[in-house]
Enzyme design. Structure first.
Site, short mmCIF file in Angstrom:
data_model
loop_
_atom_site.label_atom_id
_atom_site.label_comp_id
_atom_site.label_asym_id
_atom_site.label_seq_id
_atom_site.Cartn_x
_atom_site.Cartn_y
_atom_site.Cartn_z
N ASP A 1 0.84 -1.20 0.00
CA ASP A 1 0.00 0.00 0.00
C ASP A 1 0.88 1.25 0.00
OD1 ASP A 1 0.79 0.44 2.61
OD2 ASP A 1 -1.14 -0.01 3.51
N ASN B 1 -4.09 12.37 1.23
CA ASN B 1 -5.47 12.74 0.90
C ASN B 1 -5.90 14.01 1.63
OD1 ASN B 1 -6.90 11.36 -1.05
ND2 ASN B 1 -7.47 9.68 0.28
N HIS C 1 -9.10 14.62 -2.30
CA HIS C 1 -9.42 13.28 -2.80
C HIS C 1 -9.16 13.14 -4.30
CE1 HIS C 1 -10.98 11.67 0.93
NE2 HIS C 1 -11.65 12.79 1.11
N ASP D 1 -7.14 10.09 -5.72
CA ASP D 1 -7.56 9.19 -6.79
C ASP D 1 -6.49 9.10 -7.88
OD1 ASP D 1 -9.89 8.71 -5.47
OD2 ASP D 1 -11.14 9.96 -6.76
N GLU E 1 -6.08 1.87 -0.27
CA GLU E 1 -4.81 1.92 -0.99
C GLU E 1 -4.05 0.60 -0.94
OE1 GLU E 1 -3.82 3.45 3.22
OE2 GLU E 1 -5.54 3.24 1.87
#
Length: 249
Positions: A111, A119, A124, A128, A154
């Site tokens: 991750d 974030n 966000h 993304d 993630e």
């Protein structure tokens, strides 16, 4: 018999086949119900009329079948792939992983480091974008037969087919380097990501969930070892009380 119209060439073949069937049926029916001399005199105009009627209808039906096939492919892709990253979903992962578990594999759990802070700081939309780029790096640096799946947030799981744990560790280290070397351009910002990796062996006939849990524990060690690195599962350092999904950011 099932017709599968996958391409424009299939549409043409479908049209030709249906037109030929209609033509032969028209000829056979003509000779069956008409006197032979009348059937012969009307053979050419009758056949031409049958083709003029059958070909456009067959073309139209073929195009509709092609559209339905493409819609089915898109639907299947949407069911089996994560909409944001394009990687396999958890469900599709287990469906694909079942047949390959007969051979030795390496399992990688990974991750993005400190993704929640990323974030919170950049929003966000940037998050993304980071997930899409991270997934693209994982996919681009694995073979076609390997499996890359998003398990949530993630966290991603990779299965390297016909690979031992040492090879899996080498791949994980290469992936970590690719992530470090790939900036994210977000507006006026040039952002950097790092990721941590845990690797475990999946022996022939082994339990996939057990291998994922071992790789997750190795990921936990990588996080607490400073992040931005890859660790191979070692039972001597096994944190048996740590369940999957509790790795530190």
């Amino acid at each position: 018999m099932t017709w599968r119209v996958r391409s424009r060439a299939d549409i043409r073949r479908f049209t030709a086949a249906i037109a030929m069937i209609v033509l032969l049926g028209s000829v056979g029916l003509r000779f069956a119900i008409l006197p032979p001399d009348l059937a012969l005199r009307t053979l050419i105009p009758g056949s031409a009329m049958a083709l003029m009627l059958a070909a456009p209808i067959a073309w139209f039906v073929g195009r509709r079948m092609h559209e339905i096939h493409r819609l089915g492919e898109r639907l299947e892709h949407a069911i089996n792939h994560d909409l944001l990253t394009g990687t396999h979903t958890r469900k599709a992962f287990y469906e694909r992983a079942g047949p390959i578990s007969a051979g030795a594999c390496a399992v990688i759990v990974t991750d993005i480091d400190k993704f929640k802070g990323f974030n919170d700081r950049y929003g966000h939309f940037a998050g993304d974008q980071a997930l899409r780029q991270f997934a693209a790096i994982l996919t681009a640096n694995c073979r076609d037969g390997d499996i890359v799946a998003r398990f949530g947030g993630e966290e991603f799981v990779i299965v390297l087919c016909d690979a031992g744990p040492e090879e899996g560790l080498a791949v994980a280290e290469r992936l970590a380097e690719r992530v470090r070397a790939s900036p994210i351009y977000h507006g006026a910002h040039t952002l950097r990501l790092t990721a941590s990796f845990g690797v475990a062996a999946l022996p022939p006939g082994g339990d996939m969930d057990a291998a994922i849990q071992q790789a997750d524990r190795a990921l936990y060690r990588a996080k607490h070892g400073g992040r931005n690195r890859a660790f191979l599962f070692d039972p001597r350092h096994d944190h048996a009380a740590i369940p999957m999904g509790t790795v530190a950011e």
